[in-house]
Design an enzyme around this catalytic site. Structure first.
Site, PDB file in Angstrom:
ATOM      1  N   ILE A  39       0.821  -1.210   0.000  1.00  0.00           N
ATOM      2  CA  ILE A  39       0.000   0.000   0.000  1.00  0.00           C
ATOM      3  C   ILE A  39       0.851   1.254   0.000  1.00  0.00           C
ATOM      4  O   ILE A  39       0.357   2.336  -0.244  1.00  0.00           O
ATOM      5  CB  ILE A  39      -0.999   0.054   1.179  1.00  0.00           C
ATOM      6  CG1 ILE A  39      -0.279  -0.091   2.507  1.00  0.00           C
ATOM      7  CG2 ILE A  39      -2.075  -0.999   1.035  1.00  0.00           C
ATOM      8  CD1 ILE A  39      -1.180   0.179   3.686  1.00  0.00           C
ATOM      9  N   GLY A  52       7.971   3.546   0.431  1.00  0.00           N
ATOM     10  CA  GLY A  52       8.738   4.678   0.932  1.00  0.00           C
ATOM     11  C   GLY A  52      10.214   4.457   0.684  1.00  0.00           C
ATOM     12  O   GLY A  52      10.616   3.414   0.173  1.00  0.00           O
ATOM     13  N   GLU A  54      12.459   4.379   3.050  1.00  0.00           N
ATOM     14  CA  GLU A  54      13.007   3.618   4.164  1.00  0.00           C
ATOM     15  C   GLU A  54      12.368   2.237   4.273  1.00  0.00           C
ATOM     16  O   GLU A  54      13.011   1.259   4.603  1.00  0.00           O
ATOM     17  CB  GLU A  54      12.778   4.419   5.465  1.00  0.00           C
ATOM     18  CG  GLU A  54      12.905   3.643   6.761  1.00  0.00           C
ATOM     19  CD  GLU A  54      14.337   3.502   7.243  1.00  0.00           C
ATOM     20  OE1 GLU A  54      15.232   4.077   6.615  1.00  0.00           O
ATOM     21  OE2 GLU A  54      14.547   2.795   8.239  1.00  0.00           O
ATOM     22  N   ALA A  55      11.072   2.189   3.973  1.00  0.00           N
ATOM     23  CA  ALA A  55      10.355   0.930   4.174  1.00  0.00           C
ATOM     24  C   ALA A  55       9.203   0.807   3.198  1.00  0.00           C
ATOM     25  O   ALA A  55       8.767   1.794   2.605  1.00  0.00           O
ATOM     26  CB  ALA A  55       9.823   0.866   5.610  1.00  0.00           C
ATOM     27  N   VAL A  62       5.234  -0.637   2.937  1.00  0.00           N
ATOM     28  CA  VAL A  62       4.140  -0.937   3.853  1.00  0.00           C
ATOM     29  C   VAL A  62       3.104  -1.809   3.159  1.00  0.00           C
ATOM     30  O   VAL A  62       2.704  -1.528   2.023  1.00  0.00           O
ATOM     31  CB  VAL A  62       3.489   0.362   4.373  1.00  0.00           C
ATOM     32  CG1 VAL A  62       2.362   0.039   5.336  1.00  0.00           C
ATOM     33  CG2 VAL A  62       4.530   1.229   5.057  1.00  0.00           C
ATOM     34  N   LYS A  87       5.278  -3.508   8.025  1.00  0.00           N
ATOM     35  CA  LYS A  87       6.228  -2.494   7.589  1.00  0.00           C
ATOM     36  C   LYS A  87       7.580  -3.162   7.411  1.00  0.00           C
ATOM     37  O   LYS A  87       8.187  -3.611   8.373  1.00  0.00           O
ATOM     38  CB  LYS A  87       6.298  -1.390   8.647  1.00  0.00           C
ATOM     39  CG  LYS A  87       7.229  -0.270   8.311  1.00  0.00           C
ATOM     40  CD  LYS A  87       7.055   0.842   9.314  1.00  0.00           C
ATOM     41  CE  LYS A  87       8.002   1.995   9.004  1.00  0.00           C
ATOM     42  NZ  LYS A  87       7.806   3.099   9.951  1.00  0.00           N
ATOM     43  N   ASP A 120       8.039  12.854  13.139  1.00  0.00           N
ATOM     44  CA  ASP A 120       7.502  12.938  11.785  1.00  0.00           C
ATOM     45  C   ASP A 120       6.022  13.298  11.836  1.00  0.00           C
ATOM     46  O   ASP A 120       5.189  12.634  11.240  1.00  0.00           O
ATOM     47  CB  ASP A 120       7.700  11.591  11.077  1.00  0.00           C
ATOM     48  CG  ASP A 120       7.470  11.694   9.574  1.00  0.00           C
ATOM     49  OD1 ASP A 120       7.506  12.819   9.049  1.00  0.00           O
ATOM     50  OD2 ASP A 120       7.246  10.659   8.940  1.00  0.00           O
TER      51      ASP A 120
END
Lengths: 209, 382
Positions: free
Chosen positions: B19, B22, B24-25, B27, B116, B293
């Site tokens: 979904i 990013g 960094e990760a 999801v 994640k 964040d």
């Protein structure tokens, strides 16, 4: 009785059998049997241990089905065997005692047995078998030989009649949270939901703390 | 090039839907951590005085994903149904269905899960990468647990696979504040995918308002969290200047999306929502935790019908969170949020005022010391 078989774990530990029993009448006897089995030596001992090869959980310390399942999943996840071996890597004797330890907020094995294991006063008992796939009927037959009680649906855990919140709050140190939430004006049901969430989260991170 | 995690998490990811991607990760949304259980009831159990009408209620909910274990199940389904247990007089069953309505997370065996996955970063040395991934995953999980124990509304942690870099979190059923405020040109399109917990939020912010993604600034968060926040501020500032899209009119705010509609029906005002956000942040900061964040898409609104305020604000994505040592850390947190408000929801200045209204923070000890550093930082940036 419910059984889960998970394709993402090694076969030796990919199946969970769960049976919730209420109105258990022979707790002291089961406990004696467990102690005897652990002391017995040789082939006789192996046989005795095989008969009680379950985790006997004090159901009044379980606050929801999710609580139990998340504890089991993360126990299995943190006990995955190393690449060169097939037996689970545990800090206690076996997966079942590892589950008890995982349920406990600290790393003291005796504490975990005392709080989450079977005691002489246990009337609601959750019997867990972790291992390789097998028919639930066989597992139930074994349980039936050990425990005298009434098999009920695991949904009863979520209905909130079994949990002993007084003791749960004490063991998981939730009194402060309880007070905070009630001061905020949350009703009883909401407070229970939040406390369940807090317990689940702290169990899930047990193996990285 | 698509990385997949090792071990048990690999299968979970293969069963789930991406979904959010990013920097960094990634999801994912998974329908359940566990397959549907096989249910067995011994026919000669003491608990066999059941009535047929209420039996189906006891059957566990099944996920729509087909169970891979069908072939192992030798039990006759009819037998199962007829042998279901116990204690189900008709009063019991009506009690149970009432319970089902009030408790929104019943049927937890099939609870939806957000996964994640912090995938390996090829631009880092593998050993450094593994150690950073582990420590960040652990930090995020611990921060969430600390919040849950202190009564801050956050998602539950359900699955922690440190080795694979996968964190499983409760899926919050609701809408992000960003959606509700109608922020971003693609707000509608992103719709139900806003439950994101990804770290690359600023990338998606920039995407939405059509400026270049800020990947360099994201990379710089490899340093200390302080650096990350600074980078974050720069990012927000540069995007702010180019915003031109708004779905909102001055104070009235057009309620035109699903989330806003639902809130309006429940009698919730935007002003009330802003105060709730402020309260939730106050609780977080009172705990000594900085979110790192804070954006409108990292706040979810979940309806809790029949309870308290009818809704609650849930903070998500603690990937950049840290302990705040100085008052300034908390102030930076709020500053980031202010910037996020301004850039994602232009003409929302009055709304942010609602969030930072000291009265929202009444319950926390920060009200006195927080506001002045905030003013300083705002001043410094201008």
């Amino acid at each position: 009785m419910e059984s889960y078989t998970m394709p993402n774990f090694p076969e030796s530990m990919n199946t969970i059998h769960l049976a919730l029993l209420r109105n258990v009448t022979n707790s002291p006897k089961i406990r004696r049997r467990l102690i005897e089995a652990s002391k017995a030596m040789g082939e006789v001992g192996d046989k005795l241990r095989e008969e009680v090869d379950f985790a006997f959980l004090e159901a009044s310390m379980l606050v929801s089905r999710q609580h139990l399942l998340i504890a089991i999943l993360n126990t299995l996840l943190s006990s995955l065997p190393s690449p060169d071996s097939s037996s689970p890597r545990t800090s206690t004797h076996n997966l079942h005692s590892e589950l008890l330890l995982h349920l406990s907020p600290n790393n003291n094995i005796t504490d975990s047995l005392r709080h989450h294991g079977l005691s002489d006063h246990t009337t609601s008992l959750l019997v867990v078998r972790l291992g390789s796939p097998g028919p639930s009927k066989e597992i139930w037959n074994k349980i039936e030989h050990v425990v005298r009680g009434q098999l009920v649906s695991l949904d009863e855990l979520d209905r909130g009649e079994i949990a002993d919140w007084h003791r749960v709050d004490k063991v998981y140190k939730l009194k402060e949270l309880d007070t905070t939430l009630r001061k905020r004006g949350l009703d009883h049901g909401e407070v229970i939901e939040k406390k369940r969430g807090a317990i689940i989260s702290s169990l899930a991170i047990k193996h990285i703390t | 090039m698509t990385w997949t995690p090792a071990g048990p998490s690999n299968y979970l990811i293969s069963q789930s839907r991406l979904i959010k991607q990013g920097a960094e990760a990634r999801v994912y949304l998974l329908s359940s951590l566990l397959p549907s259980p096989r249910v067995y009831w011994p026919s000669d159990s003491q608990a066999s005085d059941q009535t047929s009408s209420s039996q189906t209620l006891s059957l566990p909910k099944h996920s729509d994903r087909p169970s891979p274990f069908v072939d192992e199940v030798a039990y006759n389904t009819n037998h199962l149904i007829s042998a279901l247990p116990s204690s189900n007089t008709s009063t019991n069953s009506s009690e149970r269905s009432k319970h089902k309505q009030t408790s929104h997370d019943e049927g937890k065996a099939t609870q939806e899960v957000i996964l994640k996955y912090r995938f390996p970063k090829t631009y880092r040395h593998p050993i450094l990468d593994a150690s950073l991934t582990r420590s960040r995953l652990a930090a995020e999980a611990r921060a969430l647990t600390r919040c849950a124990k202190a009564g801050v509304n956050v998602p539950q942690v359900l699955w922690v696979d440190e080795k694979a870099g996968v964190l499983g979190l409760e899926r919050i059923k609701g809408w992000s504040v960003r959606e509700i405020l109608g922020g971003g040109a693609e707000g509608e399109l992103e719709g139900d995918e806003e439950e994101e917990l990804g770290n690359g939020e600023e990338v998606s912010v920039s995407d939405q308002i059509g400026v270049a993604p800020e990947s360099p600034s994201r990379t710089s968060t490899e340093g200390t969290s302080r650096e990350g926040e600074d980078a974050r501020m720069t990012g927000s500032r540069s995007t702010e200047s180019t915003t031109g899209v708004t779905a909102m009119t001055e104070s009235g705010a057009e309620w035109e999306n699903e989330g806003a509609e639902a809130l309006r029906k429940a009698g919730i005002t935007i002003e009330g929502l802003m105060e709730s956000i402020g309260r939730e942040l106050g609780r977080l900061h009172a705990l000594g935790t900085v979110h790192g964040d804070l954006t409108t898409s990292n706040m979810m609104v979940r309806l809790t019908p029949g309870r308290g305020e009818q809704y609650e604000v849930v903070l998500i994505d603690f990937g950049l969170s840290s302990g705040g040592t100085y008052a300034e850390h908390y102030a930076v947190d709020l500053y980031v949020l202010e910037r996020a408000f301004l850039s994602t929801h232009p003409s929302s200045e009055s709304l942010y005022a609602g969030v930072s209204d000291p009265s929202s923070f009444n319950s926390s000890p920060i009200s006195t010391y927080q506001i002045s550093p905030l003013l300083t930082i705002t001043f410094r940036s201008d």
